[in-house]
Structure formats: C-alpha cells, structure tokens
Enzyme design. Structure first.
Site, PDB file in Angstrom:
ATOM      1  N   LYS A  54       0.840  -1.205   0.000  1.00 23.11           N
ATOM      2  CA  LYS A  54       0.000   0.000   0.000  1.00 23.11           C
ATOM      3  C   LYS A  54       0.871   1.249   0.000  1.00 23.11           C
ATOM      4  CE  LYS A  54      -3.791  -2.522   2.023  1.00 23.11           C
ATOM      5  NZ  LYS A  54      -4.350  -3.124   3.222  1.00 23.11           N
ATOM      6  N   GLN A  98      -5.118  -2.143   9.457  1.00 17.20           N
ATOM      7  CA  GLN A  98      -4.882  -3.452   8.829  1.00 17.20           C
ATOM      8  C   GLN A  98      -5.364  -4.570   9.763  1.00 17.20           C
ATOM      9  OE1 GLN A  98      -3.417  -3.958   5.625  1.00 17.20           O
ATOM     10  NE2 GLN A  98      -4.151  -6.024   6.018  1.00 17.20           N
ATOM     11  N   ASP A 121     -11.430   2.212   3.751  1.00 16.72           N
ATOM     12  CA  ASP A 121     -11.671   0.782   3.544  1.00 16.72           C
ATOM     13  C   ASP A 121     -13.143   0.541   3.219  1.00 16.72           C
ATOM     14  OD1 ASP A 121      -9.769  -1.204   3.496  1.00 16.72           O
ATOM     15  OD2 ASP A 121      -9.510  -1.260   5.672  1.00 16.72           O
TER      16      ASP A 121
END
Ligand code: NAD
Length: 290
Positions: A54, A98, A121
């Site tokens: 990322k 995460q 997200d």
C-alpha cells in the site's frame, strides 16, 4: 471455451497512472497531496507485506502515506486514541487499520471510531448503510475493485444472475449490495448454505470469497460465466491459492481472474481511489469516479 484472463495487475496499473495524473494536476493547482494513514498492529508477516504494498502504491501515485506500527499489546483505548489523532489530522484523508488486530481488540469499535469520511476501507456502518440505501459513499475496496473488473469486460451485466460464495462484512455482504445496486440478481451462499453447487451452476457471474482452495470445482462453472476468485490462501512455500479450480474453470468460463494477479491489485487500487475521493471532498475539489 477457454476463458480470457481478467488481468488485475494490468488494469490496476492503468488506473494508478490516471490517478497519478490527477494528483499532479491537484498539486499544480496548489492543493496538498492526498494523505493515507495505515495502522499496523503486531507482526503478522502477511499484514506487513500488504502494508508495504500500500505504501508503494501511494508513492507511485503521489499520495502522502503515514505508517503507524504499533505493538500487539497496545490496549483498546490507546489504539482508539491514535485513531482520534488521525481523525483530527488535516493532512490525512483516509485511515486504514490493517486486520487482523490482536485478540483483545474489538475490531468493530475500532472501525466505528474512524470518521466515516476518512473510512477509505469502506467498512464503517455509515458507509455500508449508504451503499445498502443505494447512495454509495466510500465503498468497500474489494467489491469496488470487482465492479471495476466487471465494467472493464464491457458486457451488459444488468439483469444477469450472480452467485456470491461468502457473506463476510468486508467482502461478501458489500459485494452483494454492489451487485444489487448494479441491477444484478444476487444469490449469496455461506457456510450454512446446503446447495452451494446448485447456486454456483446457475451463475452468470460467480464470485468466491471464502479462503478455501478447491472449494469451487471447475465443473460448477456455467458455460460462458465470469468467474471472480477473491479467495487467497497462502501455501507452505508462500505461494497463493484461490478458491476456484482455475485450470478446469478456465475451460468453461468466458472470463476468469487469476490468483495472484486478479482481485488483489484491484482491491489496492480501490483504496487509492477512495483516498483520492476523500481528499477531494476534504479539499473541496469535485471528484469524478474513474
Ligand atoms: P471471512 O472468513 O470473514 O469470511 C468467509 C466467508 O465464507 C463467511 O461468510 C463464511 O460463511 C463463508 N464460508 C466459509 N466456508 C464456506 C463454505 N464451505 N461454503 C460457502 N461459504 C463458506 O473472510 P473474508 O475476509 O471475507 O475473506 C475471504 C477470502 O478472501 C479470504 O481468503 C481472504 O484472504 C480473501 N480476501 C481477498 C482479498 C483480495 O483483495 N483478493 C480481499 C479480502 C479478502
């Protein structure tokens, strides 16, 4: 029939190049770069690889990235305090936590703590609720990436029948909402479903998001179907497996995603697009989805 391969790496690269152009244009106009914060808790090796990827994507496109690597033992309140700081940071447009977190963390509360307009997200109850009400805001990355793959194929999917195997909050459920929004008839199978094979055989679009290699045998695929394999299972040698028996499925499908190199890169590029969408909203720039 031998399927055409839906190459997620190539498609994601093209989208990143377009995003890079947009960021450069914003900078020319005097705006700060979009900012993404990624929180990694503990030392899960797969998570570390995802976070590294990322960061690399952000660098390529010109998005500012901030990484917080926190000890696995951090308590819930301290973790939430980090989110509060990022919520208040004017240079951060998107916050990603995460998963997995440590067993003592309440992941739902962590996601709820992120401001919905920084939830890149697309997991926050507000954003999922908006999608359910046909008013998509920041959309869950994997389903968004899958929709972009279906758009890329260019065939009319409105009115077709999709079967999704898997009903998780992060993938299966928002996937069904995305497809409903797009006018697709959706059937969802999950671990209590007793006739998954029958449901799969009827699917014009078959999406598997479970994480069990070989779950979908090739002969379940309807001739000419589009097969999207979201599942990722890491083998002993670190090689990756999807849920679908790829070689056999390829002989029946019209389009199929490989693992790796299919949905994964599209999920990552959806995260960048969400970060840019959030930044555009924070900076007062109009945003047109790519
Ligand atoms: P999850 O464990 O949260 O959900 C799995 C779902 O599969 C559940 O809804 C469960 O009911 C269902 N299921 C389990 N066994 C089943 C069976 N035998 N038949 C039908 N359904 C069954 O997992 P998740 O977070 O949704 O991820 C699913 C898979 O997708 C994992 O392999 C994950 O690594 C992968 N994934 C890939 C990407 C990507 O970008 N490619 C992104 C997210 C997740």
């Amino acid at each position: 029939m031998t399927a055409q391969i839906l190459d997620g790496n190539a498609l994601a690269k093209r989208i990143r190049q377009r995003l890079q152009g947009v960021v450069a244009e914003w900078k020319n106009q005097g705006f700060r770069p979009p900012g993404l914060a990624v929180i990694l808790v503990g030392d899960d090796p797969a998570s570390a690889v995802y976070v590294k990827g990322k960061r690399r994507d952000c660098e390529e496109v010109g998005v500012y990235s901030k990484a917080l690597h926190l000890d696995a033992a951090i308590d819930q309140a301290e973790l939430e305090a980090h989110i509060d700081d990022l919520n208040a940071d004017p240079n951060i447009d998107g916050i990603l936590v995460q998963s997995p977190l440590s067993p003592h963390h309440d992941e739902d509360r962590i996601i709820d703590r992120i401001l919905p307009n920084k939830d890149v997200d697309g997991f926050h109850a507000y954003n999922i609720g908006c999608l359910a009400l046909r008013r998509p805001t920041l959309r869950s990355c994997t389903p968004m990436g899958v929709m972009q793959m279906l758009d890329h194929i260019g065939t009319q999917y409105k009115g077709s029948h999709a079967t999704i195997i898997g009903a998780s909050n992060h993938v299966g459920r928002p996937m069904s909402l995305e497809l409903l929004l797009a006018g697709v008839t959706v059937t969802t199978a999950h671990k209590f479903t007793t006739n998954t094979e029958e449901m799969a055989r009827q699917a014009d679009i078959l999406i598997s998001a479970v994480g069990k290699p070989g779950l979908v045998p090739g002969d379940w695929i309807k001739e000419g179907a589009t097969v999207i394999d979201v599942g990722i299972t890491r083998g002993d040698n670190n090689n990756l497996f999807g849920d679908v028996e790829f070689e056999a499925a390829k002989e029946r499908a019209a389009w199929i995603t490989p693992v790796p190199g299919g949905v994964g890169p599209m999920t990552r590029v959806a995260l960048l697009q969400n970060t840019m969408q959030a930044a555009a909203s924070h900076l007062g720039i109009s945003w047109k989805a790519l």
